[in-house]
Enzyme design. Structure first.
Site, PDB file in Angstrom:
ATOM      1  CB  ALA A 129      -0.949  -0.001   1.197  1.00  0.00           C
ATOM      2  CG  ASN A 185      18.655 -25.446 -47.268  1.00  0.00           C
ATOM      3  OD1 ASN A 185      18.533 -24.228 -47.308  1.00  0.00           O
ATOM      4  ND2 ASN A 185      19.825 -26.040 -47.101  1.00  0.00           N
ATOM      5  NE  ARG A 238      12.538   6.858  -1.794  1.00  0.00           N
ATOM      6  CZ  ARG A 238      13.410   6.041  -1.208  1.00  0.00           C
ATOM      7  NH1 ARG A 238      14.676   6.040  -1.602  1.00  0.00           N
ATOM      8  NH2 ARG A 238      13.018   5.224  -0.258  1.00  0.00           N
TER       9      ARG A 238
HETATM   10  C1  UD1 Z   1      10.224  -1.271   7.397  1.00  0.00           C
HETATM   11  C2  UD1 Z   1      10.446  -1.755   8.823  1.00  0.00           C
HETATM   12  C3  UD1 Z   1      11.937  -1.769   9.124  1.00  0.00           C
HETATM   13  C4  UD1 Z   1      12.666  -2.616   8.123  1.00  0.00           C
HETATM   14  C5  UD1 Z   1      12.355  -2.160   6.703  1.00  0.00           C
HETATM   15  C6  UD1 Z   1      12.938  -3.114   5.708  1.00  0.00           C
HETATM   16  C7  UD1 Z   1       8.515  -1.073  10.137  1.00  0.00           C
HETATM   17  C8  UD1 Z   1       7.985  -0.077  11.101  1.00  0.00           C
HETATM   18  N1  UD1 Z   1       9.774  -0.874   9.721  1.00  0.00           N
HETATM   19  O1  UD1 Z   1      10.637   0.086   7.373  1.00  0.00           O
HETATM   20  O2  UD1 Z   1      12.164  -2.264  10.431  1.00  0.00           O
HETATM   21  O3  UD1 Z   1      14.067  -2.577   8.362  1.00  0.00           O
HETATM   22  O4  UD1 Z   1      10.948  -2.089   6.486  1.00  0.00           O
HETATM   23  O5  UD1 Z   1      12.790  -2.618   4.422  1.00  0.00           O
HETATM   24  O6  UD1 Z   1       7.849  -2.025   9.809  1.00  0.00           O
HETATM   25  N2  UD1 Z   1       3.359  -0.362   3.666  1.00  0.00           N
HETATM   26  C9  UD1 Z   1       1.975  -0.460   3.582  1.00  0.00           C
HETATM   27  N3  UD1 Z   1       1.237   0.403   4.299  1.00  0.00           N
HETATM   28  C10 UD1 Z   1       1.776   1.338   5.124  1.00  0.00           C
HETATM   29  C11 UD1 Z   1       3.179   1.424   5.204  1.00  0.00           C
HETATM   30  C12 UD1 Z   1       3.942   0.548   4.460  1.00  0.00           C
HETATM   31  O7  UD1 Z   1       1.450  -1.297   2.855  1.00  0.00           O
HETATM   32  O8  UD1 Z   1       1.023   2.068   5.746  1.00  0.00           O
HETATM   33  C13 UD1 Z   1       4.169  -1.312   2.875  1.00  0.00           C
HETATM   34  C14 UD1 Z   1       5.008  -0.636   1.823  1.00  0.00           C
HETATM   35  O9  UD1 Z   1       4.334  -0.615   0.594  1.00  0.00           O
HETATM   36  C15 UD1 Z   1       6.235  -1.524   1.779  1.00  0.00           C
HETATM   37  C16 UD1 Z   1       6.348  -2.075   3.184  1.00  0.00           C
HETATM   38  O10 UD1 Z   1       5.076  -1.918   3.757  1.00  0.00           O
HETATM   39  O11 UD1 Z   1       6.044  -2.618   0.902  1.00  0.00           O
HETATM   40  C17 UD1 Z   1       7.405  -1.390   4.023  1.00  0.00           C
HETATM   41  O12 UD1 Z   1       7.070  -0.052   4.181  1.00  0.00           O
HETATM   42  P1  UD1 Z   1       8.154   1.088   4.316  1.00  0.00           P
HETATM   43  O13 UD1 Z   1       7.465   2.358   4.555  1.00  0.00           O
HETATM   44  O14 UD1 Z   1       9.112   1.024   3.197  1.00  0.00           O
HETATM   45  O15 UD1 Z   1       8.896   0.627   5.675  1.00  0.00           O
HETATM   46  P2  UD1 Z   1      10.279   1.136   6.201  1.00  0.00           P
HETATM   47  O16 UD1 Z   1      10.097   2.441   6.851  1.00  0.00           O
HETATM   48  O17 UD1 Z   1      11.303   1.022   5.152  1.00  0.00           O
END
Ligand code: UD1
Ligand code: CA
Length: 450
Positions: A11, A362, A16
């Site tokens: 979600a 051929n 980026r």
């Molecule tokens: C998350 C982890 C972090 C980990 C990292 C690895 C948490 C709080 N942190 O951080 O510990 O090291 O991933 O990459 O879990 N997403 C949703 N809905 C939301 C938020 C995110 O579906 O409301 C999905 C995103 O699309 C993505 C994934 O969850 O696929 C991770 O979300 P992202 O915001 O990238 O997490 P990080 O802050 O990177």
């Protein structure tokens, strides 16, 4: 084995990527990143797979329905963090009693073994398992806090971490597994009282510890859990995929003189003792049988190359090309939706589209199957051991019989019977001595003008 379900988080906005296409539909190894996660869930025995998407992600929702069927996505609106995303799946899993694994839709390269290890921890008595990795530069990743006994005590997000915790290199991949009911119970206690104001999935590890439950981490290589947020990372993930696939094929007995110049898709099948020369690209749906040779600068997609056949250099095999045993497709030959029989040859400069070429036939240089009249496509059928002279146009639908010969430069519009000779070209005229007389006449005209 307990029932298994997967929740795939997708979600996030993916801004980026700077793309109209939802991030998780961008491809690695010729397959959408989301489909890698779906495949991983399937391979690891998940009987239910739910994808968490954002509101308004119509293209993504359609994709999920196409791949997994109706009811396979839930909408998280608005997205308030990874914990909140998992909670969005609670309703859809309310009657589910088994183990739940959380995967990300933008993390395509996780090996099945890592997920098996994670489920293995649950079998061995852990209540929650987390997939971690040693990061070279831990940066913004959540840190795994382990106790002296090797238990996982908590996960601290980088933004909340102390100096001491930031020095930890063991990071959270985001993949987590536990009993479904237990995970949702813990999630109901998670608050958004933190640096990002989000509901962190990672908080349930600390909560589980407070409740006296056991959490453990298993680890995999950093490149296995590479997450994609930008096109740079997409290219990195592609490079990791290609490297892994090349190494695996070399291990399996495929010869490549310059493996770093050969590109595969997720489903490319290459048997042992195949030789692949430099600069070859395999699109999706290609199978190459043992002993075949794919020569330099060839492009293959949706094609089968049978035992001992040779393709290229500079050949193009498009979907539906089937190159028979020991057949030969040479330079600048394009084959589409055509099967080429055992030992048949099209050595140079030809287009074989929508047809069959019999064994041993051929096909001369410059032969074209004229398969399209601007509206519909038609077939060209060539019998065994037929010989098509160079620069012939075979206007489909048309059949050339077995052992028939088509004279060079022919335009063939009617069927040719077995063993016949077909000529479809202007008859040659010859005037003995004409050229000599012509030259003498012109010399005379020139000198009278001086
Ligand atoms: C998350 C982890 C972090 C980990 C990292 C690895 C948490 C709080 N942190 O951080 O510990 O090291 O991933 O990459 O879990 N997403 C949703 N809905 C939301 C938020 C995110 O579906 O409301 C999905 C995103 O699309 C993505 C994934 O969850 O696929 C991770 O979300 P992202 O915001 O990238 O997490 P990080 O802050 O990177
Ligand atoms: Ca991330």
């Amino acid at each position: 084995m307990k029932d298994r379900a997967a929740l795939i988080l997708a979600a996030g906005q993916g801004t980026r990527m700077k793309s109209d296409l939802p991030k998780v539909l961008h491809q690695v190894g010729g397959r959408a990143m989301l489909d890698w996660s779906i495949d991983l869930a399937r391979q690891s025995g998940c009987s239910r797979i739910i994808v968490v998407v954002s509101a308004g992600s119509q293209g993504l929702q359609d994709h999920v329905t196409k791949v997994l069927g109706e009811g396979a996505f839930v909408i998280q609106d608005p997205p308030l963090g990874t914990g909140h995303a998992v909670q969005a799946g609670e309703q859809a899993l309310k009657d589910f009693e088994g183990d739940l694994i959380v995967l990300y839709g933008d993390c395509p390269l996780i090996p099945e073994t890592a997920v098996n290890d994670l489920f293995g921890e649950l079998v061995n008595g852990a209540d929650l398992g987390v997939l971690g990795f040693e990061a070279e530069e831990p940066g913004a990743y959540g840190r795994l806090i382990q106790g002296a006994d090797g238990r996982l005590e908590g996960i601290v997000e980088a933004k909340e971490a102390s100096e001491e915790q930031l020095a930890i290199k063991l990071c959270n991949s985001g993949v987590m597994a536990g009993a479904s009911k237990f995970m949702f119970d813990l999630l109901s206690k998670v608050t958004n009282d933190n640096a990002k104001g989000e509901y962190y999935l990672t908080d349930i590890v600390g909560l589980a510890n407070e409740a006296g439950r056991i959490c453990r981490a298993v680890t995999c290589a950093e490149e296995d859990v590479l997450g994609v947020n930008s096109r740079v990372e997409l290219a990195e993930a592609e490079a990791v995929f290609q490297k892994k696939r090349r190494d695996a094929l070399l291990q399996d007995g495929v010869t490549m003189t310059a493996p770093q110049t050969v590109f595969f898709s997720h489903d490319t099948k290459i048997a042992n003792d195949v030789v692949i020369e430099p600069n070859v690209v395999f699109g999706t749906g290609v199978e190459v049988e043992t002993g075949a040779r794919i020569r330099a600068f060839s492009h293959l997609e949706g094609a089968t190359v049978r035992t001992g056949a040779e393709v290229g250099p500079y050949a193009r095999l498009r979907p539906g090309a089937e190159i028979g045993e020991k057949a030969r497709i040479g330079n600048f030959v394009e084959v589409k939706n055509t099967s080429v029989g055992k030992g048949a040859k099209a050595n140079h400069l030809a287009y074989l589209g929508d047809g069959t070429v019999g064994a041993g036939a051929n096909i001369g240089a410059g032969t074209i199957f004229c398969n399209y009249d601007g509206f519909l496509k038609y077939r060209t059928e060539i019998g065994a051991d037929a010989f098509i002279g160079s620069n012939s146009a075979l206007v489909a639908p048309v059949t050339i019989g077995a052992r028939a010969i088509v004279g060079s430069g022919s335009v063939i519009t009617e069927n040719v019977s077995d063993d016949a000779l077909a000529l479809g070209r202007g008859k040659q005229v010859q005037k003995p001595g004409w050229s000599k007389g012509f030259r003498e006449q012109k010399q005379r005209e020139k000198s009278s003008k001086r």
